[in-house]
Design a protein around this motif. Structure first.
Motif, PDB file in Angstrom:
ATOM      1  N   VAL A 330      42.164  30.328  36.729  1.00 46.06           N
ATOM      2  CA  VAL A 330      41.960  31.677  36.187  1.00 46.06           C
ATOM      3  C   VAL A 330      41.863  31.612  34.668  1.00 46.06           C
ATOM      4  O   VAL A 330      41.019  32.275  34.047  1.00 46.06           O
ATOM      5  CB  VAL A 330      43.103  32.617  36.624  1.00 46.06           C
ATOM      6  CG1 VAL A 330      42.966  33.968  35.931  1.00 46.06           C
ATOM      7  CG2 VAL A 330      43.103  32.802  38.134  1.00 46.06           C
ATOM      8  N   LYS A 335      39.000  36.062  35.269  1.00 47.26           N
ATOM      9  CA  LYS A 335      39.417  36.732  36.508  1.00 47.26           C
ATOM     10  C   LYS A 335      38.223  36.924  37.434  1.00 47.26           C
ATOM     11  O   LYS A 335      37.741  38.033  37.662  1.00 47.26           O
ATOM     12  CB  LYS A 335      40.105  38.061  36.192  1.00 47.26           C
ATOM     13  CG  LYS A 335      41.538  37.893  35.709  1.00 47.26           C
ATOM     14  CD  LYS A 335      42.345  39.165  35.879  1.00 47.26           C
ATOM     15  CE  LYS A 335      43.810  38.917  35.575  1.00 47.26           C
ATOM     16  NZ  LYS A 335      44.639  40.121  35.803  1.00 47.26           N
ATOM     17  N   ALA A 354      40.018  39.438  42.716  1.00 48.95           N
ATOM     18  CA  ALA A 354      40.038  38.845  41.383  1.00 48.95           C
ATOM     19  C   ALA A 354      41.021  39.540  40.453  1.00 48.95           C
ATOM     20  O   ALA A 354      41.736  38.882  39.686  1.00 48.95           O
ATOM     21  CB  ALA A 354      38.628  38.883  40.784  1.00 48.95           C
ATOM     22  N   GLU A 355      41.075  40.874  40.526  1.00 45.39           N
ATOM     23  CA  GLU A 355      41.940  41.599  39.605  1.00 45.39           C
ATOM     24  C   GLU A 355      43.421  41.330  39.836  1.00 45.39           C
ATOM     25  O   GLU A 355      44.258  41.640  38.974  1.00 45.39           O
ATOM     26  CB  GLU A 355      41.662  43.105  39.686  1.00 45.39           C
ATOM     27  CG  GLU A 355      41.882  43.735  41.050  1.00 45.39           C
ATOM     28  CD  GLU A 355      40.632  43.745  41.897  1.00 45.39           C
ATOM     29  OE1 GLU A 355      40.571  44.562  42.848  1.00 45.39           O
ATOM     30  OE2 GLU A 355      39.710  42.932  41.620  1.00 45.39           O
ATOM     31  N   GLU A 356      43.775  40.745  40.981  1.00 48.90           N
ATOM     32  CA  GLU A 356      45.175  40.449  41.260  1.00 48.90           C
ATOM     33  C   GLU A 356      45.507  38.983  41.024  1.00 48.90           C
ATOM     34  O   GLU A 356      46.617  38.543  41.358  1.00 48.90           O
ATOM     35  CB  GLU A 356      45.523  40.862  42.684  1.00 48.90           C
ATOM     36  CG  GLU A 356      45.381  42.360  42.924  1.00 48.90           C
ATOM     37  CD  GLU A 356      45.982  42.793  44.245  1.00 48.90           C
ATOM     38  OE1 GLU A 356      47.110  42.360  44.549  1.00 48.90           O
ATOM     39  OE2 GLU A 356      45.330  43.550  44.962  1.00 48.90           O
ATOM     40  N   HIS A 357      44.592  38.246  40.454  1.00 50.07           N
ATOM     41  CA  HIS A 357      44.859  36.852  40.106  1.00 50.07           C
ATOM     42  C   HIS A 357      45.438  36.787  38.693  1.00 50.07           C
ATOM     43  O   HIS A 357      44.717  36.554  37.707  1.00 50.07           O
ATOM     44  CB  HIS A 357      43.583  36.014  40.218  1.00 50.07           C
ATOM     45  CG  HIS A 357      43.311  35.527  41.590  1.00 50.07           C
ATOM     46  ND1 HIS A 357      42.949  36.366  42.619  1.00 50.07           N
ATOM     47  CD2 HIS A 357      43.360  34.262  42.132  1.00 50.07           C
ATOM     48  CE1 HIS A 357      42.783  35.658  43.728  1.00 50.07           C
ATOM     49  NE2 HIS A 357      43.023  34.385  43.460  1.00 50.07           N
ATOM     50  N   ASP A 358      46.731  37.008  38.618  1.00 48.56           N
ATOM     51  CA  ASP A 358      47.446  36.982  37.345  1.00 48.56           C
ATOM     52  C   ASP A 358      48.067  35.603  37.166  1.00 48.56           C
ATOM     53  O   ASP A 358      48.954  35.214  37.935  1.00 48.56           O
ATOM     54  CB  ASP A 358      48.537  38.057  37.345  1.00 48.56           C
ATOM     55  CG  ASP A 358      49.302  38.112  36.035  1.00 48.56           C
ATOM     56  OD1 ASP A 358      49.046  37.259  35.151  1.00 48.56           O
ATOM     57  OD2 ASP A 358      50.170  38.993  35.906  1.00 48.56           O
TER      58      ASP A 358
END
Length: 548
Positions: A330, A335, A354-358
């Protein structure tokens, strides 16, 4: 995932009840509530989309670029040519091919004719491929000309009525179906498939004796493709790079691209430098890789200098991933990473977008995301009782993507499909926020790049070697959290058994996928109190040696 702690975890859906058939004529899955419209296969929908925009670039393979119109005509001509060779509805067409545009066209043509399609994995040995060819009752073998030598081996081991090649081959093994198609009209071939006909027989890996083929009907494939299409990010002219085999998930991803108005760039195999260069050169928006390949892509020095700004979704799945390595990815790619969890037997189950791949939240990256719309999931104990949130149990699934059954294996089908629920064999849990986490496999199956290794099969193979008395096979995770195949072997005294000799025997009999990464010779296998090989202890010892 759980709406209530003690109830099956669901999203809004009208699930069908799978009854676990694995006969040659699967049960009809026609939903009584479905609208009364004429049945259309996924191929018809795709061909209509191609005909509506014939000038768009559809497929790139090496120096070749095919338009939608050219590919549309190729499918119909191939279907006419196959029918002229006596290939009829309800028969099996087996593909032995790499990532060729013509291989996709042949699959479409065969399905248009109502045939069931089986696509062999190329990294399996000839013996294993021959077992599959025989088992699925192959009527026609369609061959990539580059694989003519392997095809000749297969024909010797498992004769088939018809052999066709996707172009001129270097040796005489069968007729050129493309040349035959060129003599046929490009007029539409009348579709012959019925909803309950078998569309695909997909194998989970190379097996001995009786292969494990997963049966999907045309109606099921339509639903699965529709789910993937709905989940696909819609954008102007998406472009997918396919550098894993089209015999697996990449084939369906190509279907979705064609239907979405997009295009596909085909690579024969995965090479990180070439993949990165292609993303930059072609403006690739979508890419699917297994986690180990994501790591190779990220670790290649070109990943820092190539322009990857076109990339919108780098989807990964197929085996467990390392949260730490995904976090690194990431940071490198942005993201754009999307985790997809599913099985051949169960279809798609969950997605971590993708938006939750922190990268600073490894616990979230350890999960497989939230359940997909139209999918029901229950976590159950060994007695079949539903478990509350956070408790470990077997992941059970019910959806439109659930397989009809295993080809000609009713007992195994009945074991896996119970009351319409697919028992995945995965151990996991769901948390209060509805995220599913896969922890392990119930059985000792080892997931590797390219497929699955079944430990009992490999043990049987090793034990059959004249220099081996006994063996135990197990998986050990490496620094990237990927499983490697380990084997502990008790050799015949004074036989001079060597690890490379055994690896060579495995390569010859089962293919490179089954080759152990590490072979350790022991005087005796440690046993549990029940008298079984203590694989837990063997794994611990191997991990300690690896750390040292």
């Amino acid at each position: 995932m759980p709406a209530e702690a003690s109830a099956p975890q669901t999203t809004p859906t009208t699930p069908h009840e799978n009854e676990g058939s694995s006969t040659n004529a699967p049960l009809s899955l026609t939903d009584a509530a479905a609208p009364e419209t004429p049945f259309r296969t996924y191929v018809e929908d795709i061909l209509d989309a191609l005909a509506a925009d014939p000038d768009r670039e559809l497929l790139v393979h090496g120096d070749r670029r095919l338009t939608a119109g050219q590919f549309h005509d190729l499918v119909h001509r191939t279907a006419h040519a196959m029918a002229a060779q006596g290939i009829e509805r309800g028969t099996t067409v087996t593909l032995l091919s790499g990532n060729l545009p013509e291989a996709i066209a042949a699959r479409y043509a065969a399905n248009l004719a109502g045939c069931r399609v089986n696509h062999l994995y190329n990294k399996l040995s000839a013996d294993v491929q021959a077992n599959i060819v025989r088992d699925v009752e192959t009527r026609a073998l369609i061959v990539d000309p580059r694989l003519a030598d392997r095809a000749a081996e297969l024909i010797e081991l498992a004769p088939v009525p018809t052999v066709l090649t996707l172009g001129e081959a270097k040796r005489e093994i069968g007729r050129d179906v493309l040349a035959l198609g060129a003599e046929q009209p490009a007029e539409p071939f009348a579709p012959r498939a019925l909803p309950e006909d078998i569309c695909t027989i997909r194998h989970t890996g190379g097996t001995t004796g009786h292969p494990k083929g997963i049966v999907t009907t045309f109606e099921q494939y339509n639903r699965m493709r529709a789910m993937m299409h709905a989940a696909q990010e819609q954008e102007y002219k998406p472009k997918q790079l396919v550098c894993t085999t089209i015999a697996h998930a990449a084939g369906m991803l190509a279907d979705v691209m064609f239907l979405s108005g997009g295009s596909v760039v085909l690579h024969d195999d995965f090479d990180p430098a070439e993949a990165l260069a292609t993303v930059e050169r072609e403006g690739i928006t979508h890419l699917f890789l297994l986690p180990p390949l994501v790591y190779q892509l990220m670790d290649h020095p070109d990943s820092e200098r190539r322009d990857l700004s076109s990339l919108r979704a780098l989807t990964y799945g197929g085996c467990q991933s390392s949260p730490a390595r995904i976090a690194d990815a990431v940071r490198r790619f942005g993201k754009v990473l999307v985790q997809f969890y599913g099985q051949n037997e169960a279809g798609g189950i969950s997605v971590l977008p993708a938006e939750e791949h922190d990268p600073d939240n490894p616990e979230r990256l350890r999960s497989a995301g939230k359940i997909l719309p139209g999918v029901e999931v229950a976590i159950r104990d060994t007695d079949g009782k539903d478990l509350p949130a956070g408790e470990l149990g077997e992941i059970c699934v019910r959806s439109a993507g659930t397989m009809t059954g295993y080809w000609k294996q009713p007992e195994l089908t009945a074991e896996v499909l119970r009351d319409g629920w697919l028992h995945t064999g995965d151990v996991g849990f769901v948390d209060e926020e509805n995220y599913i986490t896969v922890v392990d496999r119930i059985k000792d199956m080892i997931v590797v790049v390219g497929g699955h290794v079944y430990t009992t099969e490999l043990e049987d193979l090793l034990n059959s070697h004249p220099k081996v008395l006994q063996s135990a096979v197990f998986g050990v995770r490496d620094a990237d959290n990927m499983e490697q195949v380990y084997a502990a072997v008790v050799a015949v005294p004074d036989s001079g058994a060597e690890a490379e000799e055994l690896r060579a025997a495995v390569r010859e009999k089962r293919g490179a996928m089954y080759e152990p990464a590490h072979i350790t010779f022991v005087d005796a296998l440690p046993l549990t109190d029940a008298g079984k090989p203590d694989k837990k202890l063997l794994r611990q010892q191997a991990e300690q040696a690896q750390a040292a």
